[in-house]
Structure formats: C-alpha cells, structure tokens
Design an enzyme around this catalytic site. Structure first.
Site, PDB file in Angstrom:
ATOM      1  N   CYS A 199      11.375  62.822   9.852  1.00  0.00           N
ATOM      2  CA  CYS A 199      11.725  62.464  11.220  1.00  0.00           C
ATOM      3  C   CYS A 199      12.948  63.214  11.740  1.00  0.00           C
ATOM      4  CB  CYS A 199      11.939  60.967  11.384  1.00  0.00           C
ATOM      5  SG  CYS A 199      11.962  60.559  13.138  1.00  0.00           S
ATOM      6  N   CYS A 379       7.797  61.728  17.576  1.00  0.00           N
ATOM      7  CA  CYS A 379       9.144  61.235  17.351  1.00  0.00           C
ATOM      8  C   CYS A 379       9.535  60.382  18.553  1.00  0.00           C
ATOM      9  CB  CYS A 379      10.085  62.432  17.208  1.00  0.00           C
ATOM     10  SG  CYS A 379      11.753  61.921  16.880  1.00  0.00           S
TER      11      CYS A 379
END
Ligand code: UQ1
Length: 445
Positions: A199, A379
């Site tokens: 991430c 994201c």
C-alpha cells in the site's frame, strides 16, 4: 512420573492420554516425519490465501481436505485498517479474528510455517519436518516487514517514550496516535522508503490524518508561524506512482505547506535525528524531529527468496496476466508475495483471486487458461478526516476507476471515506475472506 511430564511437555496432551507409551516410542514417532497429499496446498492465510482457498472450495470441485492451508499465525488481521488506528478511528483489537475461526472445516489447516519449497518434487516442507505433496501449489504468504532495515528503528519503536511509530505493524499501530496527540509544537517527519512497500499510499495517509488533527487543534496552519511543521520524506521522486493522483496530492502538499523531501531514503535514527541517504547523490542528510512516522523497508520472505520459485527480486515469479508460475505450471501466486508490477493492496487481491482460481481450475481439467489479471489495484487515500481520494489503477499506472464515468476520483470525497472506514472492513470479514467478494466486480456467485 518424570517420564510422563517430560513427554507431555514435549508433545502436548496426547502424551497424557497415551500413558503406556514409552519415551523411546515417542522419539521414534517424532523422528519420522510425515508426508501428506493434497490436491491443492495454499501457503498463507492472509487476505489472499483465505479468500482464494474459500473460492476454490466453493467451486464444488473438491472433496473435504483436498485443499490444505498453511499458516503459522494465531490471528488474522485486517491490515488496511491500521491506518485508521493511527488516526484514532478504530481499535486495533476490532480488526483481528482468531485465524482458526476463519477457516472452513472442509479445508485442512496446518498451523505451521514453511521451511522450504521443493517444486521439482511437488512438495512443501513444513517447519516441523512434515511434508505436503500437491498437484497445485498456491503461494500467498505476504511480504516481510524488515524493521532492522533502518538502524535504530526497532529500539525507537520499542521505547515508549520515543516519538517514533509506524502504522505498518499490529504492535506499533496504536503508538501512532498518542505520539500525534502529544505533539504541541516542532517538526513532524513522515517517511516512505525506496523499494517495494505494501500500500504505497499508506505512508502519506498517516501524515494527512495527523495534519488534520493538528489543524483542528489549532496547532497547524499553512503559514510560517505554524506551531507544528510537517515534512514528507520519501525515497520516490514524486508523491505517488500514478501521475493523475500524484499531481493532485502534490497540489495538496503545496497548498498545505508540507515540505517535500523527495529521493530521501531513511537510513538510521539516532535519538531525535533522522539520517537520510539521497537516492540521486548518495549524500547523507540529517534532520531533527519531534515526531517521526516511519515506514520500514519490505521485501520477499526468506523462504521464497531462497527457493526456486523466486524472481530476481525474491518474489514469486508468476506471469502478469495468468498468475501462473513462469517455470512450474502447477504453481501460482497472488497477493503481496507475487512478483507483479502493480501496487500491493487488499484491493488488488479482490481482482487477482478470481483470476487465479479460474485458471487453476482450468488447468486441473487440462483446459486452456482463459482468465487474465489487468493489474487492478486501489489505494483509498485518506487526505483528511472524512475525505478519501479513491485511486484505482492497473498495469502501467493506467487509471481504472469504478465510479470514473460519473465522477473524478482524484477529488477526495466523503462517500469514499465511508467506503474505507465502514464498508471495506465490513465486506472484508463478511464476504472477502469467505471467498464471496470480487471487489469492483461485486459479489462472487
Ligand atoms: C475492495 O474491494 C476492498 O476490499 C474489501 C478494499 O479494501 C481494502 C479496497 O480498498 C477497495 C478499493 C476495494 C474495491 C471495491 C470497490 C467497490 C471500489
């Protein structure tokens, strides 16, 4: 008596019930390692391993215990929630479940770690010495967080009085918010390393929430007189790897007067000093801090890196589209351990798992592989309390926005914040780990 207690210690309760057996026969049992056969062995019971094991099971093509799942963990964590813990929006205890409770009883669960892959013999060796033979192997044990990649980091994280924290671990994610709320003035630095991290937006999510917290407390403003000043120090040359979102994030950074130290890779921590290496010139840059949020370097697990399954970077060498191993046709990978040129996220797994499952089933039946992964990842980037920029993209950094026809997803929105904070954690535990959730494609039949 001595014999019984020592054997029960070594071998658990079974020893107590097998009162007549001598220590010698136990030694014999222990020495002989066991070999078991499964049609599919799945290594890892995280977001990828659990979701796809249950998708395989739900295909109806397997008998009970045909599929084995291997993972040494006691707990399963919803890791995307740890940013929310850093922002004081969730309790970390609410984001985990005992792993055994999440595994369908028709799957054979081995609560152990992998010692080695022996793909030439279609075998995985477990740490207890037993081996599992498979027709197909799915590798999904995630990525290793290397805390000792930054000198002084493990000590600073463990020191309760040091204002150094990270949202990247269960042990430390609840140290983040107290360091934020304790800070009344001075310099706050948020780092992002060079190299692969899971991430890639999370390092700055922690920063944007902290900024908003200080702003609401009257401790931060975009002027030179702000009591707190903020620096984002990243190994990358930009705010984010995808131009569309990077541009907007950099605009926010400038508007909010956050200093950007690009191509600065944190090397060590020494008291209240953070020492960076400049990626371009190798020059050392030292910065004093009053708060430091660190993202450690990450990399492939050693047992993958040292195996024949690894690519040059140590991740599993699979085809970008089919998710099948480039050398071993009965080996597959998904999730953070897969060597795919896209951002490692739970959202990516929602798209990878159905492709892998479809192709593996086709392969089992001797049919051609017909499913293809396009690199989809996402994201949900918290830019302040109550707002999220929902970055969604595929291979080559091409935006692939679920709601893109109707709205511009580079604009941070409240609806996306509720997706991130409420919907995703809920759908994760209620559908995704059960093999029922296909991300932007909705529910899996
Ligand atoms: C998603 O399905 C998911 O899993 C539960 C996430 O959790 C981490 C996500 O971040 C995203 C973006 C998705 C994708 C789903 C939609 C509806 C965009």
């Amino acid at each position: 008596m001595t014999l019984l207690s020592s054997s029960s210690l070594a071998f658990g309760n079974k020893a107590l019930f097998a009162g007549q057996t001598t220590l010698r026969s136990y030694a014999t049992v222990r020495a002989a390692s066991v070999s078991r056969n499964h049609r599919v062995v799945v290594v890892g019971a995280g977001a990828a391993g659990l979701g796809l094991s249950h998708q395989l099971l739900r295909s109806g093509k397997f008998a009970p215990k045909d599929i084995a799942v291997v993972d040494p963990a006691q707990w399963h964590h919803y890791q995307p929630g740890w940013t929310l813990v850093g922002g004081n929006l969730k309790n970390k205890e609410d984001l985990r479940r005992p792993l055994a409770n999440l595994i369908n009883s028709k799957l054979q669960f081995y609560n152990d770690s992998v010692a080695a892959f022996v793909p030439d013999q279609n075998t995985v060796t477990l740490s207890n010495g037993d081996s599992l033979c498979y027709e197909h192997l799915v590798v999904a044990p995630g990525i290793s967080i290397n805390y000792d990649s930054i000198k002084g980091l493990p000590e600073a994280l463990a020191d309760k009085s040091a204002p150094v924290s990270t949202i990247y671990g269960y042990e430390t994610c609840d140290k983040v918010f107290p360091t934020i709320s304790n800070l009344k003035k001075g310099t706050a630095i948020f780092t992002q390393p060079t190299g692969v991290v899971k991430c890639a937006g999370a390092p700055q999510k922690a920063m944007w929430l902290a900024l908003d917290h200080w702003k609401r407390a009257g401790l931060y403003n975009a002027s030179r007189n702000s009591p707190i000043n903020i620096t984002f120090a990243t190994g990358l040359p930009v705010m984010f790897g995808v131009a569309k979102y990077s541009k907007e994030l950099n605009r926010l950074r400038e508007e909010r007067n956050v200093e950007g130290l690009f191509q600065h890779d944190l090397e060590s921590i020494d008291g209240d000093k953070a020492i960076f290496v400049r990626v371009d010139t190798q020059e050392r840059v030292t910065k004093r801090f009053d708060l430091l949020h660190v993202v450690p370097k990450m990399g492939a697990h050693k047992f993958i890196k040292e195996s024949q399954l690894a690519d040059g970077a140590g991740f599993v060498d699979v085809d970008d589209a089919t998710l099948r191993h480039n050398k071993y046709p009965n080996v597959w990978a998904a999730g953070d351990s897969a060597g795919l040129p896209t951002s490692k996220t739970a959202a990516a797994i929602t798209a990878q798992a159905p492709v892998l499952v479809r192709n593996l089933l086709q392969s089992l039946e001797g049919k051609t592989l017909d499913a293809s992964y396009n690199g989809y990842t996402s994201c949900p980037l918290l830019t302040e309390y109550n707002k999220v920029m929902l970055a969604e993209f595929g291979y080559g950094g091409k935006p692939m926005e679920t709601f893109g026809r109707v709205i511009d997803q580079s604009v941070p929105r409240r609806a996306f914040f509720h997706l991130k904070k409420d919907f995703f954690p809920w759908i994760y535990f209620n559908a995704m780990v059960k093999g029922l959730w296909g991300g932007p494609n909705g529910f899996i039949r």
